[in-house]
Structures are given as C-alpha cells and as structure tokens.
Design an enzyme around this catalytic site. Structure first.
Site, short mmCIF file in Angstrom:
data_model
loop_
_atom_site.label_atom_id
_atom_site.label_comp_id
_atom_site.label_asym_id
_atom_site.label_seq_id
_atom_site.Cartn_x
_atom_site.Cartn_y
_atom_site.Cartn_z
N SER A 139 0.83 -1.21 0.00
CA SER A 139 0.00 0.00 0.00
C SER A 139 0.86 1.26 0.00
O SER A 139 1.55 1.57 0.99
CB SER A 139 -0.92 0.00 1.23
OG SER A 139 -1.56 1.26 1.34
N TYR A 157 10.64 -6.60 -1.77
CA TYR A 157 9.29 -7.13 -1.54
C TYR A 157 8.25 -6.01 -1.65
O TYR A 157 7.22 -6.16 -2.30
CB TYR A 157 9.23 -7.79 -0.16
CG TYR A 157 7.92 -8.48 0.15
CD1 TYR A 157 7.63 -9.73 -0.39
CD2 TYR A 157 6.97 -7.90 0.99
CE1 TYR A 157 6.44 -10.38 -0.12
CE2 TYR A 157 5.78 -8.53 1.28
CZ TYR A 157 5.51 -9.78 0.73
OH TYR A 157 4.33 -10.41 1.00
N1 LIG Z 1 3.39 -14.56 5.57
C1 LIG Z 1 2.83 -13.35 5.62
O1 LIG Z 1 2.71 -12.74 6.69
C2 LIG Z 1 2.33 -12.70 4.37
C3 LIG Z 1 1.75 -11.43 4.47
C4 LIG Z 1 1.27 -10.83 3.32
C5 LIG Z 1 1.36 -11.48 2.10
N2 LIG Z 1 1.94 -12.70 2.04
C6 LIG Z 1 2.01 -13.34 0.73
O2 LIG Z 1 1.36 -14.59 0.81
C7 LIG Z 1 1.91 -15.49 -0.19
C8 LIG Z 1 2.28 -16.81 0.46
O3 LIG Z 1 3.27 -16.54 1.44
P1 LIG Z 1 3.62 -17.57 2.61
O4 LIG Z 1 3.71 -16.75 3.84
O5 LIG Z 1 2.73 -18.74 2.58
O6 LIG Z 1 5.12 -17.96 2.16
P2 LIG Z 1 5.94 -19.33 2.23
O7 LIG Z 1 5.51 -20.16 3.37
O8 LIG Z 1 7.37 -18.90 2.14
O9 LIG Z 1 5.51 -20.08 0.88
C9 LIG Z 1 5.83 -19.53 -0.37
C10 LIG Z 1 5.33 -20.48 -1.44
O10 LIG Z 1 5.63 -19.89 -2.72
C11 LIG Z 1 6.32 -20.87 -3.51
N3 LIG Z 1 7.18 -20.23 -4.49
C12 LIG Z 1 8.16 -19.33 -4.29
N4 LIG Z 1 8.74 -18.99 -5.46
C13 LIG Z 1 8.09 -19.70 -6.41
C14 LIG Z 1 8.24 -19.81 -7.81
N5 LIG Z 1 9.17 -19.12 -8.48
N6 LIG Z 1 7.40 -20.64 -8.50
C15 LIG Z 1 6.45 -21.37 -7.84
N7 LIG Z 1 6.30 -21.33 -6.51
C16 LIG Z 1 7.10 -20.50 -5.81
C17 LIG Z 1 7.10 -21.70 -2.50
O11 LIG Z 1 7.50 -22.91 -3.09
P3 LIG Z 1 8.83 -23.76 -2.63
O12 LIG Z 1 8.39 -24.62 -1.48
O13 LIG Z 1 9.21 -24.51 -3.84
O14 LIG Z 1 9.87 -22.74 -2.22
C18 LIG Z 1 6.04 -21.85 -1.41
O15 LIG Z 1 5.11 -22.83 -1.77
C19 LIG Z 1 3.09 -14.74 -0.81
O16 LIG Z 1 2.70 -14.14 -2.02
C20 LIG Z 1 3.40 -13.67 0.22
O17 LIG Z 1 4.03 -12.55 -0.34
C21 LIG Z 1 2.42 -13.34 3.13
#
Ligand SMILES: NC(=O)c1ccc[n+]([C@@H]2O[C@H](COP(=O)([O-])OP(=O)(O)OC[C@H]3O[C@@H](n4cnc5c(N)ncnc54)[C@H](OP(=O)(O)O)[C@@H]3O)[C@@H](O)[C@H]2O)c1
Length: 235
Positions: A139, A157
């Site tokens: 944002s 990011y």
């Molecule tokens: N965690 C938070 O507090 C938060 C807050 C706001 C937004 N988000 C967003 O929510 C989403 C999920 O985040 P998360 O917290 O669940 O993260 P996470 O636990 O680190 O999981 C990330 C996932 O993305 C996959 N990934 C990364 N690069 C990739 C690529 N090039 N091609 C295909 N898959 C890929 C990873 O696969 P591998 O296992 O192969 O690495 C994993 O499955 C993200 O977009 C993140 O920015 C998270």
C-alpha cells in the site's frame, strides 16, 4: 459441477493450507508447485488433486498450466496467485538490482505467466476470478502515512508487491468487462516462511479468510484491494 481452482505456491505456507481447504470443500484443485517431490507430497494428502509442476519465474510455466488445465478440466473458475518470496535487504545500502529483479519476476512477471496460461480456461467459467495474494506492505497510501516506518521490511518485496497491485488494477480494467473478477488480497500477517516480525495468524486461519473472500468475489467487487476477513485496504 464442482468449481475448479488453481493455486500457485501450494507446497507450504498459505498456498498449502488453501489447497487443503478448497480440496476439503469439494473443489477440483490444481496446486502449482516447483518440484516433483512437492507434487508427490500433495498427492499423499489429497489423492484427487492435480499438481502442476512449474516455476512461475520461468516462461515454461504458461504452457505447463495451459496443458494441465486444458487436459484435465477444460475450464477454470478461480486462479489464486499466491507464490511468493520475501527478499533479504531491508536497508538501501544492501539493495541489489539482482534481488529486486528476482522479486519482480516472481510477484509480477509470474502472474503474467499464470494468467496467460489460465485465461482461455477462465473464459469458459460462469464465475471466473483471479485473486492475487498481495500484502499490506504494497500500500502506497499506508507507506506514505508512515505506517511501516519501523523498518524491517525488504525494499524488493515492497516494490514488487506495489507493482503487483498495479498489475491487478490493469487486469481488472481489461478483464472485468469480460466478466472476470480480479482483486488483490492481503492475507494477514501469517506465521510462515514469508513472515513479518509481527506475524500473528496461523496459516490455516489466513486460508479460511482468503477462502471466504474467494466465495464472495464476483463481478461487482472486482478491482478491490482487501484484507481477507477485515475489509478494504487503501491502494
Ligand atoms: N506470511 C505473511 O505474513 C504474508 C503477508 C502478506 C502477504 N503474504 C504473501 O502470501 C503469499 C504466500 O506466502 P507464505 O507466507 O505462505 O510464504 P511461504 O511459506 O514462504 O511459501 C511460499 C510459497 O511460494 C512458492 N514459491 C516461491 N517462489 C516460487 C516460484 N518461483 N514458482 C512457484 N512457486 C514458488 C514456495 O515454493 P517452494 O516450497 O518450492 O519454495 C512456497 O510454496 C506470498 O505471495 C506472500 O508474499 C504473506
């Protein structure tokens, strides 16, 4: 007939919990993961799901998605662009063009690839939706108001997620007239690999909130930036 959903980044974290939840609720689930080992693990947990092994950072992702969806479904109701990485450099002195390029490739170009792959199948759905998993850190309004002044968040990011939000709006402008809903969803501060220091949500709790948004998403609320379970966010 049950709705079909494709979720990128489904090997772990939010994406994995979303895949489990949609699967448990009877959706036909196409989880996109990067490795055959991740696909095998998903099949042990969800025997009827259809894993797509692809990397959203690679152009081959488009054909992999299109082929799998066309062969095993022919239609797609919901594309959830969830795959993400967080970067390292939170001080300008350490920011590198290489890292920012990597983050833009996953969070922005990755969505261009997946939408190119999924669009023909989305166009065959009676309620097509593209949900881009964004972040409060995207944002510009909140950032300009000083909300994240405490630091600890990476340049790459924040830049990539802000650009992803612009992509969401561009897609909304072009696709909503064709009946395709496009929105940006902050899933909350989740305790995962991408976690911020103040993360307070379990992945399955965040998945429930995103699931609820996906169910209510439609032509009338396309083009919004929301926090799942909370309400609208300022762009
Ligand atoms: N965690 C938070 O507090 C938060 C807050 C706001 C937004 N988000 C967003 O929510 C989403 C999920 O985040 P998360 O917290 O669940 O993260 P996470 O636990 O680190 O999981 C990330 C996932 O993305 C996959 N990934 C990364 N690069 C990739 C690529 N090039 N091609 C295909 N898959 C890929 C990873 O696969 P591998 O296992 O192969 O690495 C994993 O499955 C993200 O977009 C993140 O920015 C998270």
């Amino acid at each position: 007939m049950n709705e079909t959903v494709c979720i990128t980044g489904a090997s772990r974290g939010l994406g994995f919990e979303l895949a489990r939840l949609f699967y448990a609720r009877g959706y036909r689930v196409f989880p996109l993961v990067r490795s055959p080992a991740s696909a095998a693990a998903l099949l042990r947990e969800m025997p009827e799901c259809r894993p797509i092994v692809a990397d959203v950072a690679d152009d081959g992702c488009t054909v992999a998605m299109r082929t799998a969806l066309d062969e095993h479904s022919g239609t797609l109701d919901l594309l959830i662009n969830n795959a993400g990485i967080s970067g390292i450099a939170d001080r300008f002195a350490n920011v590198s063009p290489r890292e920012t390029g990597e983050l833009f490739n996953v969070h922005c170009s990755g969505i261009i690839r997946t939408v190119h792959g999924a669009l023909p199948m989305l166009e065959r759905s009676s309620n097509p939706r593209i949900i881009n998993i964004s972040s409060r850190l995207a944002s510009l309004s909140k950032t300009a108001a000083g909300e994240f002044n405490q630091g600890g968040f990476t340049y790459s990011y924040r830049m990539a997620k802000a650009a992803q939000n612009m992509l969401t709006l561009c897609l909304h402008q072009e696709l909503s007239g064709r009946g395709i809903h496009v929105s940006a969803v902050h899933p909350g501060k989740i305790q995962t690999g991408c976690a911020a220091h103040d993360a307070d949500l379990k992945p399955h709790e965040a998945a429930e909130n995103v699931f609820d948004w996906c169910r209510t998403a439609g032509p009338l609320n396309s083009g919004q930036f929301v926090e799942a379970g909370a309400g609208k966010l300022p762009w």
